[in-house]
Design a protein around this motif. Sequence first.
Motif, PDB file in Angstrom:
ATOM      1  N   GLU A 160      55.351  37.270  40.597  1.00  0.00           N
ATOM      2  CA  GLU A 160      55.857  38.227  41.578  1.00  0.00           C
ATOM      3  C   GLU A 160      57.228  37.831  42.114  1.00  0.00           C
ATOM      4  N   ALA A 161      57.529  36.542  42.028  1.00  0.00           N
ATOM      5  CA  ALA A 161      58.826  36.072  42.516  1.00  0.00           C
ATOM      6  C   ALA A 161      59.966  36.612  41.673  1.00  0.00           C
ATOM      7  N   HIS A 162      59.647  37.042  40.442  1.00  0.00           N
ATOM      8  CA  HIS A 162      60.691  37.616  39.598  1.00  0.00           C
ATOM      9  C   HIS A 162      60.957  39.056  40.035  1.00  0.00           C
ATOM     10  N   PRO A 163      62.221  39.429  40.187  1.00  0.00           N
ATOM     11  CA  PRO A 163      62.514  40.770  40.715  1.00  0.00           C
ATOM     12  C   PRO A 163      62.059  41.911  39.810  1.00  0.00           C
ATOM     13  N   SER A 164      61.795  41.631  38.548  1.00  0.00           N
ATOM     14  CA  SER A 164      61.400  42.699  37.633  1.00  0.00           C
ATOM     15  C   SER A 164      59.895  42.723  37.354  1.00  0.00           C
ATOM     16  N   ILE A 165      59.135  41.965  38.127  1.00  0.00           N
ATOM     17  CA  ILE A 165      57.689  41.945  37.911  1.00  0.00           C
ATOM     18  C   ILE A 165      56.974  42.398  39.177  1.00  0.00           C
ATOM     19  N   GLY A 166      56.053  43.305  38.987  1.00  0.00           N
ATOM     20  CA  GLY A 166      55.220  43.740  40.100  1.00  0.00           C
ATOM     21  C   GLY A 166      53.788  43.313  39.861  1.00  0.00           C
ATOM     22  N   MET A 167      53.169  42.685  40.866  1.00  0.00           N
ATOM     23  CA  MET A 167      51.771  42.267  40.754  1.00  0.00           C
ATOM     24  C   MET A 167      50.923  43.147  41.656  1.00  0.00           C
ATOM     25  N   LEU A 168      49.879  43.677  41.081  1.00  0.00           N
ATOM     26  CA  LEU A 168      49.001  44.565  41.832  1.00  0.00           C
ATOM     27  C   LEU A 168      48.272  43.799  42.930  1.00  0.00           C
ATOM     28  N   ARG A 169      48.313  44.347  44.106  1.00  0.00           N
ATOM     29  CA  ARG A 169      47.499  43.814  45.213  1.00  0.00           C
ATOM     30  C   ARG A 169      46.696  44.974  45.746  1.00  0.00           C
ATOM     31  N   ILE A 170      45.391  44.870  45.608  1.00  0.00           N
ATOM     32  CA  ILE A 170      44.537  45.971  46.055  1.00  0.00           C
ATOM     33  C   ILE A 170      44.419  45.971  47.570  1.00  0.00           C
ATOM     34  N   GLU A 171      44.108  44.841  48.120  1.00  0.00           N
ATOM     35  CA  GLU A 171      44.061  44.710  49.574  1.00  0.00           C
ATOM     36  C   GLU A 171      44.821  43.440  49.907  1.00  0.00           C
ATOM     37  N   ALA A 172      46.045  43.625  50.443  1.00  0.00           N
ATOM     38  CA  ALA A 172      46.872  42.458  50.728  1.00  0.00           C
ATOM     39  C   ALA A 172      46.100  41.466  51.587  1.00  0.00           C
ATOM     40  N   PRO A 173      46.205  40.155  51.338  1.00  0.00           N
ATOM     41  CA  PRO A 173      47.057  39.548  50.309  1.00  0.00           C
ATOM     42  C   PRO A 173      46.323  39.333  48.982  1.00  0.00           C
ATOM     43  N   ILE A 174      45.207  40.012  48.766  1.00  0.00           N
ATOM     44  CA  ILE A 174      44.415  39.776  47.572  1.00  0.00           C
ATOM     45  C   ILE A 174      45.025  40.506  46.379  1.00  0.00           C
ATOM     46  N   TYR A 175      45.202  39.785  45.286  1.00  0.00           N
ATOM     47  CA  TYR A 175      45.738  40.384  44.076  1.00  0.00           C
ATOM     48  C   TYR A 175      44.676  41.164  43.306  1.00  0.00           C
ATOM     49  N   GLU A 176      43.438  40.741  43.431  1.00  0.00           N
ATOM     50  CA  GLU A 176      42.460  41.092  42.402  1.00  0.00           C
ATOM     51  C   GLU A 176      41.931  42.523  42.498  1.00  0.00           C
ATOM     52  N   SER A 177      42.056  43.273  41.397  1.00  0.00           N
ATOM     53  CA  SER A 177      41.545  44.647  41.402  1.00  0.00           C
ATOM     54  C   SER A 177      40.103  44.693  40.920  1.00  0.00           C
ATOM     55  N   HIS A 178      39.718  43.744  40.091  1.00  0.00           N
ATOM     56  CA  HIS A 178      38.366  43.724  39.494  1.00  0.00           C
ATOM     57  C   HIS A 178      38.033  45.047  38.823  1.00  0.00           C
ATOM     58  N   PHE A 179      39.063  45.728  38.342  1.00  0.00           N
ATOM     59  CA  PHE A 179      38.821  47.039  37.745  1.00  0.00           C
ATOM     60  C   PHE A 179      37.970  46.945  36.486  1.00  0.00           C
ATOM     61  N   PHE A 180      38.219  45.950  35.653  1.00  0.00           N
ATOM     62  CA  PHE A 180      37.550  45.869  34.349  1.00  0.00           C
ATOM     63  C   PHE A 180      36.224  45.123  34.386  1.00  0.00           C
ATOM     64  N   ASN A 181      35.846  44.635  35.546  1.00  0.00           N
ATOM     65  CA  ASN A 181      34.564  43.911  35.604  1.00  0.00           C
ATOM     66  C   ASN A 181      33.397  44.831  35.262  1.00  0.00           C
ATOM     67  N   GLY A 182      32.385  44.241  34.617  1.00  0.00           N
ATOM     68  CA  GLY A 182      31.218  45.000  34.187  1.00  0.00           C
ATOM     69  C   GLY A 182      30.290  45.346  35.340  1.00  0.00           C
ATOM     70  N   ASN A 183      29.338  46.192  35.038  1.00  0.00           N
ATOM     71  CA  ASN A 183      28.426  46.660  36.086  1.00  0.00           C
ATOM     72  C   ASN A 183      27.552  45.537  36.632  1.00  0.00           C
ATOM     73  N   ALA A 184      27.319  44.517  35.790  1.00  0.00           N
ATOM     74  CA  ALA A 184      26.482  43.407  36.253  1.00  0.00           C
ATOM     75  C   ALA A 184      27.275  42.437  37.114  1.00  0.00           C
ATOM     76  N   SER A 185      28.567  42.693  37.229  1.00  0.00           N
ATOM     77  CA  SER A 185      29.420  41.763  37.963  1.00  0.00           C
ATOM     78  C   SER A 185      29.166  41.857  39.462  1.00  0.00           C
ATOM     79  N   PHE A 186      29.538  40.787  40.128  1.00  0.00           N
ATOM     80  CA  PHE A 186      29.419  40.739  41.588  1.00  0.00           C
ATOM     81  C   PHE A 186      30.200  41.885  42.225  1.00  0.00           C
ATOM     82  N   TYR A 187      31.329  42.245  41.620  1.00  0.00           N
ATOM     83  CA  TYR A 187      32.203  43.251  42.220  1.00  0.00           C
ATOM     84  C   TYR A 187      32.976  43.943  41.117  1.00  0.00           C
ATOM     85  N   SER A 188      32.964  45.268  41.075  1.00  0.00           N
ATOM     86  CA  SER A 188      33.700  46.001  40.050  1.00  0.00           C
ATOM     87  C   SER A 188      34.228  47.303  40.622  1.00  0.00           C
ATOM     88  N   ASN A 189      35.472  47.610  40.250  1.00  0.00           N
ATOM     89  CA  ASN A 189      36.077  48.881  40.671  1.00  0.00           C
ATOM     90  C   ASN A 189      36.155  49.886  39.528  1.00  0.00           C
TER      91      ASN A 189
END
Length: 232
Positions: free
Chosen positions: A41-70
């Motif tokens: 993220e420190a690079h000016p040409s890179i954007g890192m997804l933050r779902i709920e600041a300051p957390i980066y993790e979207s957990h979008f691809f996690n499976g249904n058996a996962s603790f948390y999935s979006n």
Amino acid sequence: FCPPPGVVPGVQPLGHGRRAPDFLVVGTVKGGTSALGCAAEAHPSIGMLRIEAPIYESHFFNGNASFYSNWDRGQAWYERSLDGLKAHDMTAASLVGEKSPDYLCDPEAPMRIFSLYPRVTIIALLREPVARAYSHWNMIKQQHVSGRYILHLQRYEKLFPRSALNVFIYEDGPPAALGQSPPAPHAQAVTRCRLQRDYAPYNERLYTWLGLQPRCAHSGRRVSDTIATSPT
Ligand SMILES: Nc1ncnc2c1ncn2[C@@H]1O[C@H](COP(=O)(O)OS(=O)(=O)O)[C@@H](OP(=O)(O)O)[C@H]1O
């Protein structure tokens, strides 16, 4: 394999307020992924997804058996979130990515990723297993309650007010404080005394929370007797 709502597997929708990821940091948990995310993220040409600041993790691809999935929020939600990184003055040539460190150990995640973004770049940080496990254990210990316990407790939280729910941690001492488990019957008397003294604050926490007098010494009964015979 079950695609998320509103998706045609293998098709990468671009434009119209949606953006596909260029890279994914998939793990490992406690492998230094937060530091990597910050460095990217420190690079000016890179954007890192933050779902709920300051957390980066979207957990979008996690499976249904996962603790948390979006996953069920759908591909449009994910790509709109990535497109939202334009707010950081990013150009069309900029890269966008996300990190969710438990993609690596999630059996469903690779297929979910590949089905939507077969050309995405995958980044995995590995760490010496014992050090990684110790770091993970430290994190869980700090959070006090984790893993499947959260799922189990959430079922109670849905029904009972928070004030009616008190969670004790075994390692903090309640089992011994209750006198039903350690110290073992054959433990030395001096050991029993020491443990009862050490665990007394936990007993008092329990009694106070139950609305009782903090101490039961006036009854002349041992703690274990008191617990075994009450409430009636
Ligand atoms: N540069 C830098 N900055 C900060 N932290 C660093 C860095 N490099 C590695 N680490 C160590 O990586 C561990 C945390 O890993 P993660 O960020 O992947 O954790 S998490 O999975 O996102 O919770 C955590 O390890 P432990 O300290 O052993 O717990 C961090 O200290």
